[in-house]
Design a protein around this motif. Structure first.
Motif, mmCIF file in Angstrom:
data_model
loop_
_atom_site.group_PDB
_atom_site.id
_atom_site.type_symbol
_atom_site.label_atom_id
_atom_site.label_comp_id
_atom_site.label_asym_id
_atom_site.label_seq_id
_atom_site.Cartn_x
_atom_site.Cartn_y
_atom_site.Cartn_z
ATOM 1 N N ALA A 110 -11.147 -8.364 -7.411
ATOM 2 C CA ALA A 110 -9.659 -8.110 -7.519
ATOM 3 C C ALA A 110 -8.930 -9.484 -7.949
ATOM 4 N N GLU A 111 -9.440 -10.631 -7.577
ATOM 5 C CA GLU A 111 -8.495 -11.864 -8.477
ATOM 6 C C GLU A 111 -8.756 -11.911 -9.715
ATOM 7 N N VAL A 112 -10.243 -11.711 -10.094
ATOM 8 C CA VAL A 112 -10.224 -11.722 -11.591
ATOM 9 C C VAL A 112 -9.532 -10.684 -12.433
ATOM 10 N N ALA A 113 -9.282 -9.519 -11.700
ATOM 11 C CA ALA A 113 -8.470 -8.369 -12.280
ATOM 12 C C ALA A 113 -7.025 -8.825 -12.381
ATOM 13 N N VAL A 114 -6.697 -9.324 -11.430
ATOM 14 C CA VAL A 114 -5.192 -9.945 -11.475
ATOM 15 C C VAL A 114 -4.891 -11.202 -12.719
ATOM 16 N N ARG A 115 -6.160 -12.092 -12.612
ATOM 17 C CA ARG A 115 -5.940 -13.183 -13.579
ATOM 18 C C ARG A 115 -6.021 -12.736 -15.051
ATOM 19 N N THR A 148 -14.295 8.057 -3.210
ATOM 20 C CA THR A 148 -14.598 7.352 -4.209
ATOM 21 C C THR A 148 -14.468 5.840 -4.298
ATOM 22 N N LEU A 149 -13.726 5.416 -3.347
ATOM 23 C CA LEU A 149 -13.441 3.756 -3.471
ATOM 24 C C LEU A 149 -14.405 3.162 -2.627
ATOM 25 N N ALA A 150 -14.646 1.921 -2.915
ATOM 26 C CA ALA A 150 -15.413 1.000 -2.462
ATOM 27 C C ALA A 150 -14.669 0.062 -1.340
ATOM 28 N N GLY A 151 -13.618 -0.056 -1.584
ATOM 29 C CA GLY A 151 -12.827 -0.900 -0.719
ATOM 30 C C GLY A 151 -11.495 -1.418 -1.490
ATOM 31 N N ALA A 152 -10.563 -2.486 -1.003
ATOM 32 C CA ALA A 152 -9.558 -2.777 -1.594
ATOM 33 C C ALA A 152 -9.386 -4.305 -1.209
ATOM 34 N N ALA A 153 -8.474 -5.021 -1.844
ATOM 35 C CA ALA A 153 -8.211 -6.402 -1.693
ATOM 36 C C ALA A 153 -6.714 -6.441 -2.063
ATOM 37 N N ILE A 154 -5.950 -7.589 -1.402
ATOM 38 C CA ILE A 154 -4.697 -8.277 -1.720
ATOM 39 C C ILE A 154 -4.776 -9.425 -2.332
ATOM 40 N N VAL A 155 -4.155 -9.532 -3.369
ATOM 41 C CA VAL A 155 -4.041 -10.784 -4.193
ATOM 42 C C VAL A 155 -2.780 -11.248 -4.146
ATOM 43 N N VAL A 156 -2.623 -12.748 -3.711
ATOM 44 C CA VAL A 156 -1.200 -13.047 -3.526
ATOM 45 C C VAL A 156 -1.139 -14.354 -4.357
ATOM 46 N N HIS A 157 0.012 -14.421 -5.139
ATOM 47 C CA HIS A 157 0.356 -15.534 -5.789
ATOM 48 C C HIS A 157 1.232 -16.456 -5.037
ATOM 49 N N ARG A 158 1.119 -17.783 -4.963
ATOM 50 C CA ARG A 158 1.799 -18.935 -4.502
ATOM 51 C C ARG A 158 3.323 -18.539 -4.411
ATOM 52 N N HIS A 208 -2.135 -4.946 -5.050
ATOM 53 C CA HIS A 208 -3.208 -4.365 -4.221
ATOM 54 C C HIS A 208 -4.119 -3.726 -5.334
ATOM 55 N N VAL A 209 -5.374 -4.176 -5.004
ATOM 56 C CA VAL A 209 -6.319 -3.645 -6.283
ATOM 57 C C VAL A 209 -7.445 -3.049 -5.345
ATOM 58 N N THR A 210 -7.870 -1.809 -5.770
ATOM 59 C CA THR A 210 -8.892 -0.983 -5.331
ATOM 60 C C THR A 210 -9.817 -1.096 -6.215
ATOM 61 N N GLN A 214 1.107 -3.974 -8.284
ATOM 62 C CA GLN A 214 2.048 -4.892 -7.876
ATOM 63 C C GLN A 214 2.878 -4.259 -6.881
ATOM 64 N N LEU A 215 2.921 -5.111 -5.760
ATOM 65 C CA LEU A 215 3.590 -4.590 -4.572
ATOM 66 C C LEU A 215 4.880 -4.944 -4.422
#
Length: 298
Positions: A217-222, A245-255, A261-263, A293-294
């Motif tokens: 998720a972090e790499v995808a947002v970067r 079909t999804l393996a999970g998800a993560a939230i990436v937060v910028h300072r 939200h990345v699935t 993007q939330l």
């Protein structure tokens, strides 16, 4: 076929070993296949070190300076904490391996301890563990030698860092940024970026402080926005997914407060060997399913 050639089509994001604490011990000369199991450091030291590193969830590593080096009796030791924020690395020297037992390895869970010398410039670990997999020695050692010529005292050959099929494999301490398939030019570029507080994207596998989906998720947002090394953090999304079909998800937060939200989904790949000496086995990789993007305040 070399395992790195067999894995050349597998995406890199989400493949870094999940490690938050590191204990790197200088050991010139040959290494066995396993840092702990082959008792390179001696049976009494090895058993106690294995127990202590396991209890503190610290990864033991062997390191050596690139090139042929004779043992002088003094070893450099690196203790590093790779956390999303507040990562650190300290360096000290020992003349007796039993001095390792004077260190409380649980220190990696807190701020930088007042031991040794604080290491402010990123340290480079290049996997060159030929007894573990020949790709690491074949491709890793030339990278380590080239970098060491430009950055003496900051570059180490290292034992297994995880994922030799992605050799040459590089880890930066204390950030835990992990790279694969780098050539000399890319290796220099990733270190120059780290010195500037930035993150090179070429060959980026993820940050070791995160589990695989958060790494992805972090790499995808970067890949979508510019961000310095410390501006993004990633957190597993605790909400259950009802999409099989999804393996999970993560939230990436910028300072600055922005959030994504990345699935992720797991993709099957053609069976291939994970190591040069291994038989082919089923393979998978992670890829982003959606990057959203939330809205502010949610």
């Amino acid at each position: 076929m070399l395992c790195s050639a067999a894995a050349a089509d597998l995406p890199l994001p989400g493949t870094a070993a999940h490690v938050t604490g590191w204990l790197c011990i200088e050991q010139p000369g040959a290494w066995g296949r396993d840092v702990i199991g082959d008792q390179v450091l001696g049976p009494e030291i090895t058993a106690e070190l294995a127990a202590r590193t396991s209890a503190a969830k610290v990864r033991p590593m062997l390191i050596r300076r690139p090139g042929r080096n004779e043992f002088t009796g003094t070893r450099t030791v690196l203790l590093a904490s790779s956390r999303p924020q507040g990562s650190w690395c300290v360096r000290f020297e020992i003349t007796d391996l039993r001095q390792l037992f004077d260190i409380d390895l649980h220190l990696v869970d807190g701020p930088a301890p007042d031991i040794g010398v604080r290491v402010d410039d990123p340290v480079v670990l290049v996997c060159a563990h030929g007894k573990r997999d020949q790709c690491c020695a074949l491709f890793g050692r030339p990278i380590a030698a080239a970098l060491a010529a430009d950055y003496p005292d900051r570059v180490w050959e290292a034992s297994h860092t995880g994922g030799h099929r992605f050799a040459p494999a590089v880890v930066l301490l204390p950030s835990g940024l992990t790279y694969g398939r780098v050539d000399v030019s890319a290796a220099r570029a990733l270190l120059e970026a780290a010195d500037a507080g930035e993150v090179a994207m070429t060959g980026l596998r993820g940050r070791s402080c995160y589990p695989p989906i958060s790494q992805l998720a972090e790499v995808a947002v970067r890949e979508q926005i510019p961000a310095t090394a410390t501006e993004l953090t990633a957190h597993p999304d605790p909400a259950p997914t009802h999409d099989p079909t999804l393996a999970g998800a993560a939230i990436v937060v910028h300072r600055d407060g922005r959030r994504w939200h990345v699935t992720a989904r797991t993709i099957p790949a053609v069976p291939r060997q994970a190591s040069c000496a291994a038989a082919p086995k089923p393979a998978t990789y992670l890829e982003p399913a959606a990057i959203e993007q939330l809205p502010p305040g949610l």
